[in-house]
Design a protein around this motif. Structure first.
Motif, mmCIF file in Angstrom:
data_model
loop_
_atom_site.group_PDB
_atom_site.id
_atom_site.type_symbol
_atom_site.label_atom_id
_atom_site.label_comp_id
_atom_site.label_asym_id
_atom_site.label_seq_id
_atom_site.Cartn_x
_atom_site.Cartn_y
_atom_site.Cartn_z
ATOM 1 N N SER A 20 0.855 -1.189 0.000
ATOM 2 C CA SER A 20 0.000 0.000 0.000
ATOM 3 C C SER A 20 0.886 1.232 0.000
ATOM 4 O O SER A 20 2.057 1.158 0.359
ATOM 5 C CB SER A 20 -0.877 0.026 1.256
ATOM 6 N N LEU A 21 0.306 2.367 -0.365
ATOM 7 C CA LEU A 21 1.051 3.610 -0.302
ATOM 8 C C LEU A 21 0.914 4.175 1.102
ATOM 9 O O LEU A 21 -0.193 4.393 1.584
ATOM 10 C CB LEU A 21 0.534 4.626 -1.324
ATOM 11 N N TYR A 22 2.038 4.408 1.756
ATOM 12 C CA TYR A 22 2.060 4.985 3.092
ATOM 13 C C TYR A 22 2.716 6.350 3.031
ATOM 14 O O TYR A 22 3.604 6.590 2.215
ATOM 15 C CB TYR A 22 2.838 4.091 4.069
ATOM 16 N N THR A 23 2.278 7.230 3.905
ATOM 17 C CA THR A 23 2.879 8.550 4.055
ATOM 18 C C THR A 23 3.499 8.624 5.434
ATOM 19 O O THR A 23 2.815 8.385 6.427
ATOM 20 C CB THR A 23 1.830 9.661 3.892
ATOM 21 N N ILE A 34 20.477 15.399 8.188
ATOM 22 C CA ILE A 34 19.399 14.534 8.678
ATOM 23 C C ILE A 34 18.623 13.910 7.514
ATOM 24 O O ILE A 34 18.201 12.755 7.597
ATOM 25 C CB ILE A 34 18.465 15.265 9.674
ATOM 26 N N LEU A 35 18.461 14.637 6.427
ATOM 27 C CA LEU A 35 17.751 14.081 5.277
ATOM 28 C C LEU A 35 18.479 12.842 4.753
ATOM 29 O O LEU A 35 17.850 11.828 4.448
ATOM 30 C CB LEU A 35 17.611 15.129 4.170
ATOM 31 N N ASN A 36 19.785 12.908 4.683
ATOM 32 C CA ASN A 36 20.570 11.758 4.233
ATOM 33 C C ASN A 36 20.379 10.567 5.170
ATOM 34 O O ASN A 36 20.257 9.427 4.725
ATOM 35 C CB ASN A 36 22.052 12.144 4.143
ATOM 36 N N GLN A 37 20.354 10.809 6.468
ATOM 37 C CA GLN A 37 20.150 9.724 7.431
ATOM 38 C C GLN A 37 18.770 9.082 7.251
ATOM 39 O O GLN A 37 18.637 7.859 7.348
ATOM 40 C CB GLN A 37 20.264 10.260 8.864
ATOM 41 N N ILE A 38 17.764 9.901 7.012
ATOM 42 C CA ILE A 38 16.404 9.388 6.839
ATOM 43 C C ILE A 38 16.295 8.556 5.566
ATOM 44 O O ILE A 38 15.764 7.442 5.580
ATOM 45 C CB ILE A 38 15.380 10.542 6.849
ATOM 46 N N THR A 39 16.800 9.075 4.450
ATOM 47 C CA THR A 39 16.684 8.340 3.190
ATOM 48 C C THR A 39 17.520 7.065 3.212
ATOM 49 O O THR A 39 17.168 6.084 2.556
ATOM 50 C CB THR A 39 17.079 9.221 1.987
ATOM 51 N N ASN A 48 11.690 2.033 -2.189
ATOM 52 C CA ASN A 48 11.832 3.244 -2.984
ATOM 53 C C ASN A 48 10.941 4.356 -2.440
ATOM 54 O O ASN A 48 9.770 4.135 -2.142
ATOM 55 C CB ASN A 48 11.448 2.948 -4.440
ATOM 56 N N ILE A 49 11.491 5.546 -2.313
ATOM 57 C CA ILE A 49 10.714 6.716 -1.919
ATOM 58 C C ILE A 49 10.000 7.238 -3.160
ATOM 59 O O ILE A 49 10.633 7.532 -4.166
ATOM 60 C CB ILE A 49 11.616 7.808 -1.303
ATOM 61 N N GLU A 50 8.684 7.354 -3.082
ATOM 62 C CA GLU A 50 7.883 7.865 -4.203
ATOM 63 C C GLU A 50 7.922 9.381 -4.273
ATOM 64 O O GLU A 50 8.037 9.945 -5.341
ATOM 65 C CB GLU A 50 6.433 7.401 -4.078
ATOM 66 N N SER A 51 7.762 10.040 -3.130
ATOM 67 C CA SER A 51 7.840 11.501 -3.095
ATOM 68 C C SER A 51 8.385 11.936 -1.745
ATOM 69 O O SER A 51 8.276 11.213 -0.754
ATOM 70 C CB SER A 51 6.481 12.156 -3.365
ATOM 71 N N LEU A 52 8.976 13.128 -1.740
ATOM 72 C CA LEU A 52 9.602 13.668 -0.536
ATOM 73 C C LEU A 52 9.428 15.175 -0.551
ATOM 74 O O LEU A 52 9.709 15.826 -1.552
ATOM 75 C CB LEU A 52 11.092 13.310 -0.520
ATOM 76 N N ASN A 53 8.927 15.701 0.552
ATOM 77 C CA ASN A 53 8.770 17.136 0.689
ATOM 78 C C ASN A 53 9.273 17.523 2.067
ATOM 79 O O ASN A 53 8.916 16.888 3.051
ATOM 80 C CB ASN A 53 7.293 17.528 0.535
ATOM 81 N N ALA A 69 5.859 6.122 0.259
ATOM 82 C CA ALA A 69 6.513 4.902 -0.227
ATOM 83 C C ALA A 69 5.501 3.768 -0.285
ATOM 84 O O ALA A 69 4.609 3.677 0.560
ATOM 85 C CB ALA A 69 7.659 4.516 0.697
ATOM 86 N N TRP A 70 5.653 2.914 -1.290
ATOM 87 C CA TRP A 70 4.846 1.696 -1.387
ATOM 88 C C TRP A 70 5.522 0.634 -0.542
ATOM 89 O O TRP A 70 6.718 0.385 -0.672
ATOM 90 C CB TRP A 70 4.760 1.213 -2.833
#
Length: 194
Positions: A20-23, A34-39, A48-53, A69-70
């Motif tokens: 399923s698609l989760y947010t 921190i963004l690098n640590q999260i990804t 795979n990350i579908e979108s990131l804001n 992400a699915w």
């Protein structure tokens, strides 16, 4: 009115029956790296990350990451717990679409000559509640706000006319259906305990 949608997968994307698609809504201090640590958490789990804001939140000094992400629920729960263990992360939660109010935007660059020759294109734009925001002799820019499925649907409709020169879709922005940021309650509890 509650908005419930399951966004369409990208062309060629495969997903399992339990996927399923989760947010994920992640709150962190505004710290470089921190963004690098999260990804990296997603990379290690091969999701795979579908979108990131990323943007400031309603809490001073705290940034909000909206990540889609699915996945299956077990995997996304593990990812959320791993992200929350990061030292600069304040709070992380995952949600399904029916638990959030969601919006994205889409930009479509269309060939002006094709648009001018075919009035059906303008009707399609209006029928999808999109707006023409610029017209010049070379191209027409159309913008649409809404949910993922609606933005993709307009792209597919316009693409059938052979007029799309460029297309892009923003990352998702989302707020919970509650009255305040969930991290606010968490920060208040933490303040009271200390």
């Amino acid at each position: 009115m509650a908005e419930v949608t399951t966004p369409l997968p990208r062309e060629g994307q495969e997903r399992g029956a339990s996927s399923s698609l989760y947010t994920l809504l992640v709150y962190s201090e505004n710290i470089a790296g921190i963004l690098n640590q999260i990804t990296a958490v997603f990379t290690r789990r091969q999701v795979n990350i579908e979108s990131l804001n990323v943007s400031a939140s309603s809490i001073p000094g705290v940034h909000k990451y909206t990540i889609t992400a699915w996945s299956d629920e077990d995997q996304i729960a593990k990812i959320t717990r791993q992200i929350e263990k990061k030292i600069d992360v304040v709070k992380a939660n995952y949600f399904t679409d029916d638990q959030l109010f969601i919006r994205e935007s889409g930009l479509y660059k269309l060939a002006t000559d094709v648009v001018m020759r075919n009035p059906q294109i303008s009707r399609t734009i209006r029928r999808h509640d999109a707006s023409i925001i610029e017209v010049n002799p070379t191209y027409v820019i159309v913008m649409k706000y809404g949910i993922t499925d609606d933005i993709i649907s307009l792209y597919r409709a316009l693409d059938e006319f052979g007029c799309v020169l460029q297309y892009t879709r923003s990352g998702r922005i989302a707020v919970t259906r509650g009255t305040q940021e969930q991290v606010s309650e968490f920060l208040e509890q933490r303040r009271v305990k200390s």
